[in-house]
Design an enzyme around this catalytic site. Sequence first.
Site, PDB file in Angstrom:
ATOM      1  CG  ASP A  13      22.646   9.067  13.678  1.00 59.40           C
ATOM      2  OD1 ASP A  13      23.828   9.461  12.983  1.00 59.40           O
ATOM      3  OD2 ASP A  13      22.226   9.760  14.310  1.00 59.40           O
ATOM      4  CG  HIS A  45      33.614   7.783  12.123  1.00 59.71           C
ATOM      5  ND1 HIS A  45      33.529   7.750  13.565  1.00 59.71           N
ATOM      6  CD2 HIS A  45      34.876   7.879  11.870  1.00 59.71           C
ATOM      7  CE1 HIS A  45      34.953   7.615  14.015  1.00 59.71           C
ATOM      8  NE2 HIS A  45      35.781   7.629  12.707  1.00 59.71           N
ATOM      9  N   GLY A  91      34.856  16.226  21.063  1.00 62.63           N
ATOM     10  CA  GLY A  91      33.792  15.247  20.175  1.00 62.63           C
ATOM     11  C   GLY A  91      34.439  13.944  20.718  1.00 62.63           C
TER      12      GLY A  91
END
Length: 726
Positions: free
Chosen positions: A371, A166, A30
């Site tokens: 997002d 994040h 990731g």
Amino acid sequence: MGRLLIVSNRLPVTVKAGRGGAVEIQLSTGGLATGMKGPHERLGGLWIGWPGDLEGLSAAARDEADARLAEHRLVPVPLSADEIARYYEGYSNAILWPLFHYSAARLPPEVSGFDVYERVNARFAGAVADQWREGDLVWIHDYQLMLVPAMLRERLPGARIGFFLHIPFPSSEIFRLLPQRERLLEGLLGADLLGFHTSTFVRHFASSALRLVGATTEVDRVRWRGREVRLGVFPMGIDAAHFDALARSPEVEERARAHRAEGTPILLGIDRLDYTKGIQRRLLAYEALLRAHPELRKKVRLVQVAVPSRENVEAYRELRDEVDALVGRIHGEYATPGWSPIHYLYRGLAPPDLVALYRAADAVLVTPLRDGMNLVAKEFVAARPDGDGVLVLSEFAGAAAELAEALLVNPYDVEHTAEVFHRALTLPEDERRTRMALLRERVLGHDVHGWARAFVAALEQVEAAGGRVETAPSPPAVLRAALARARAAPRLGLLLDYDGTLVPFAPTPDLAAPDPALLELLRALAARPGTQVHLVSGRRRESLQRWFGALPLGLHAEHGLWARPRGGTWQAVPIPEARWRAPVLGILRGFTDRTPGSIIEEKTAGLAWHYRSADPEYGAAQAKELSLHLTELLREEPVEILPGDRVLEVRPRGVDKGRAVGLALGAGDGSLLVAMGDDRTDEDLFAALPEGSLAIHVGPAPSRAALRVADVRAARAALADLLSPA
């Protein structure tokens, strides 16, 4: 330079039991694992996190796992299945995740699991404290660990602590829906540096800190409990060079050619199957595209990859059913024996397959409803060394703040999104290549490695730049020694501010009446042998007389304009005619009309504009404008403009709290004076104290006072300590 201690919910590996109970350790691929690999190796640090489910391992296998993790400087924080269910799947992903992504309707009827979230965060903080050495940097990651900074600060006051979020930080109106909102803010404010993907998220955090816990905020910093917390914008990148190199490989190029062999343009969506990604609205927009542009039927296809996610969570199972139904409906309406409008893949893809799709796509559709960043957009750009392709990007993705050359859409506007899809398919080649060239320059020039270096450098500079301000409470031993000296003094004079010192601030001045415990404390202090107590306040004399007139205290109102000696009568300092008063009152009334929640307090000689009950951000902005206006208007007048804690006051020059010192000293009986206050007006009181006196500031604001206590509760405790035997 010290080490870097990286703290995240998951380690960059997963440990599990293989065949025969053997230990298997799988590396993660990731964005966080990739980005932190360099700092982890370069700074010789440790990575602290959950290693995965170890319950299937024997004791010997666990020892082997610990040893193998230690070889890679990985420190496991074991969690039980129940803790994962309640801390991770429960509070983190069923409460924080939807709320931070503006999906408040998805919150369960009862918000639960915070006790387990708190317990797990405490375990992480303990694991970090066990490993920390002087000079180490601590970098904590993401919403699962928002309490760790403050918990670690309590254990390690001198540590340099960074935190990066994040996911989006929501607006204060959304964030305040959380029952534990203050606890989470206080947890984050334990850090020295807070990092976010965009400046919008920084503003949202600062607004929440101001509105919900009253933290003093500026553009890029927050003052909190004697410290300065820096706020920074650090947009995360990807391993762009890796994607660029993979896209150039013969294997990927061959697979990309195979995808394009069908001859129809490809619209591509790559998402984790999550309700924040906007897959349903994207499908509706694609359906609207086929409806509005029948000439595209049989000549375009949508490839939608949905990577399974949190399949044991009911909301995600329902989402899969909804997406399946939409795909089926569109197929039923538009598919022909030779053409499928949608190629739907419910699975993850190996990196070469993923990058081959990026290379083959005419346009990639990144249309989340909300997002934090969305790295798919950047992966697509990095995977197009041919310089072609179109990026369609939601304006509600953090990446939109950087990737301005994308075609931006509002995913809630389905019809307009469909038209942007059409534009992406018909964009002239020269415009496509111009946009992509600019996108690639930005994505390749600001990769994940640069992101990590920038954050670590900023965290290192916090100490060098004096990020901490010397406004922490005095060490307990220092305060105890000062109070012992006061108790031992034959004669003692106490000069005490009221609001913010003896009582918390109230929405309006009249609501801050003294409670019975305070009245009893003041009565006991006044009865103490050799002790005089003076209240020195900016309040009107009528209020002080009503509240404290029956007590044997010296009272000083309106910052010393009025004084009533113990057992005496009120007397005022002569002041010149206030020609400025009427025009200033008119200006204040105008600002009050325009600032709901603000009020005017009229005093004998001064005026105060209170905005404590106004919207915090709007009130602060109005106060700045009012201060500038009054400064210009009154520059030739003998007055002072004093900003306070959500109050702006205009008073005659030369009338201040320092006058109370002379009255308290009286005939010079050799009293030890102890002054206590919390704001700018109390600095005049401290400045007038004779040498050898004790000045105690209440709260985190800068002050000339040598001693400091944290808040009203601590101030009262210090005064109560004076009643103890010497």
